[in-house]
Write an enzyme that holds these catalytic residues in place. Structure first.
Site, PDB file in Angstrom:
ATOM      1  N   HIS A 218      -5.524  15.969 -22.578  1.00  0.00           N
ATOM      2  CA  HIS A 218      -5.843  14.836 -22.559  1.00  0.00           C
ATOM      3  C   HIS A 218      -7.565  15.259 -22.308  1.00  0.00           C
ATOM      4  O   HIS A 218      -7.697  16.720 -22.090  1.00  0.00           O
ATOM      5  CB  HIS A 218      -5.904  13.600 -21.472  1.00  0.00           C
TER       6      HIS A 218
ATOM      7  N   HIS B  62      -9.695  16.091 -18.772  1.00  0.00           N
ATOM      8  CA  HIS B  62     -10.064  16.488 -18.130  1.00  0.00           C
ATOM      9  C   HIS B  62      -9.624  18.297 -18.144  1.00  0.00           C
ATOM     10  O   HIS B  62      -9.527  19.009 -18.653  1.00  0.00           O
ATOM     11  CB  HIS B  62      -8.604  16.718 -17.381  1.00  0.00           C
TER      12      HIS B  62
ATOM     13  N   ASP C  45      -9.764  20.983 -16.929  1.00  0.00           N
ATOM     14  CA  ASP C  45      -8.821  22.282 -16.163  1.00  0.00           C
ATOM     15  C   ASP C  45      -7.789  22.069 -17.644  1.00  0.00           C
ATOM     16  O   ASP C  45      -6.346  22.958 -17.422  1.00  0.00           O
ATOM     17  CB  ASP C  45      -8.032  21.853 -14.954  1.00  0.00           C
ATOM     18  N   HIS C  46      -7.396  20.970 -18.484  1.00  0.00           N
ATOM     19  CA  HIS C  46      -6.664  21.211 -19.910  1.00  0.00           C
ATOM     20  C   HIS C  46      -8.068  21.250 -21.108  1.00  0.00           C
ATOM     21  O   HIS C  46      -7.079  22.325 -21.916  1.00  0.00           O
ATOM     22  CB  HIS C  46      -6.216  20.017 -19.954  1.00  0.00           C
TER      23      HIS C  46
ATOM     24  N   HIS D  12      -2.719   8.674 -17.605  1.00  0.00           N
ATOM     25  CA  HIS D  12      -3.492   9.177 -16.296  1.00  0.00           C
ATOM     26  C   HIS D  12      -4.697   8.938 -16.977  1.00  0.00           C
ATOM     27  O   HIS D  12      -6.039   9.007 -16.198  1.00  0.00           O
ATOM     28  CB  HIS D  12      -3.116  10.491 -16.987  1.00  0.00           C
TER      29      HIS D  12
ATOM     30  N   ASP E 174      -0.832  15.872 -18.488  1.00  0.00           N
ATOM     31  CA  ASP E 174      -0.325  14.766 -16.528  1.00  0.00           C
ATOM     32  C   ASP E 174       0.304  14.047 -17.508  1.00  0.00           C
ATOM     33  O   ASP E 174      -0.220  12.908 -16.201  1.00  0.00           O
ATOM     34  CB  ASP E 174      -1.580  15.221 -16.989  1.00  0.00           C
TER      35      ASP E 174
ATOM     36  N   HIS F   7       1.059  20.968 -15.402  1.00  0.00           N
ATOM     37  CA  HIS F   7       1.155  21.946 -13.731  1.00  0.00           C
ATOM     38  C   HIS F   7       2.291  21.712 -13.074  1.00  0.00           C
ATOM     39  O   HIS F   7       3.348  21.230 -13.203  1.00  0.00           O
ATOM     40  CB  HIS F   7       0.402  20.583 -12.657  1.00  0.00           C
TER      41      HIS F   7
HETATM   42 FE    FE Z   1      -4.460  18.356 -15.072  1.00  0.00          FE
HETATM   43 ZN    ZN Z   2      -5.264  15.408 -15.676  1.00  0.00          ZN
END
Ligand code: FE
Ligand code: ZN
Length: 253
Positions: free
Chosen positions: A51, A53, A55-56, A108, A125, A163
């Site tokens: 996805h 985001h 952080d990915h 998400h 996530d 995570h």
């Molecule tokens: Fe994440």
């Molecule tokens: Zn995420």
């Protein structure tokens, strides 16, 4: 194939699935851990993104500088502003001579994907060990459907989440289902793993089916706990899920 997890940021994992020295990378939110692993011989063959985001997906531009032309597979979402191949539900890719199955798992985010490669589930996530992702864009019914789809995979599937949230999730799961012995065993195991500095992941889908309240909305104890929050019996599993997700959003261990 050999699986490893590169820790990134506070609690993200970049998943690495290697075969004969070449690797699939899932969700490299940060390039630094991958570049460090490359110094130890890691050779990426492709990147998969679950996805949009940061952080990915945030490490991809720096990785493409290091490895120009490295194939990147990502959901069709304009927020992933990269040269990449867009993939969608039901597609089957061929990478490292293995089949990669693509599942749409909205909830998400609306364009979230999950990947299955030879008994490994990369679920970003969407599904966490003992928990699930927050509903930033989807409805509870969408997320519940997405989790139910993942729950139909073989029980031995290794669950590779985005995570390290297992211990915090365990506290919530124990509040929902204090009488579940499998959950207490999993919580104790996870505490030991963290104390030893190891990831609690991957788990297995069987573990999650036995312990994760978000996959257990049909179980009487879970339904009753949701009902106690709602002040009435939930109409169905989807409403049980919605009550759990809302409860978790405000939960502090
Ligand atoms: Fe994440
Ligand atoms: Zn995420």
């Amino acid at each position: 194939m050999r699986l490893s997890a590169l820790p990134a940021f506070e609690d993200n994992y970049i998943w690495v699935l290697r075969d004969a020295g070449r690797a699939l990378l899932v969700d490299p939110g940060d390039a630094a851990p991958v570049l460090a692993a490359a110094a130890q011989g890691l050779e990426p063959a492709a990147i998969l993104l679950t996805h949009h985001h940061a952080d990915h997906a945030g490490g991809v531009p720096a990785l493409l500088q290091r490895w120009p032309g490295l194939p990147v597979f990502a959901p069709a979402d304009a927020r992933i502003d990269l040269e990449c191949e867009r993939i969608a539900d039901g597609e089957r890719l061929r990478l490292l001579e293995r089949e990669v199955r693509v599942f749409a798992v909205p909830g998400h985010t609306r364009s979230h994907l999950a990947f299955v490669v030879e008994g490994h589930l990369f679920c970003g996530d969407t599904l966490f060990s003992l928990g699930c992702g927050r509903l930033f864009e989807g409805t509870p019914a969408q997320m519940h459907d997405s989790l139910q789809r993942l729950a139909t995979l073989p029980g031995t599937t290794r669950v590779c989440c985005g995570h390290e949230y297992t211990l915090a999730n365990a506290a919530f799961a124990a509040a929902v289902e204090p009488g579940n012995p499998a959950l207490h065993a999993r919580r104790a195991e996870a505490a030991q793993q963290r104390a030893a500095g190891r990831p609690t992941l991957p788990s297995t889908l069987d573990d999650e089916l036995a312990c994760n309240p978000f996959l257990r909305c049909e179980v009487a104890a879970v339904r009753e706990a949701a009902g106690a929050r709602l002040g009435r019996a939930p109409a169905d599993a989807s409403e049980t899920f919605a009550a759990l997700r809302e409860w978790k959003d405000g939960f502090r261990a």
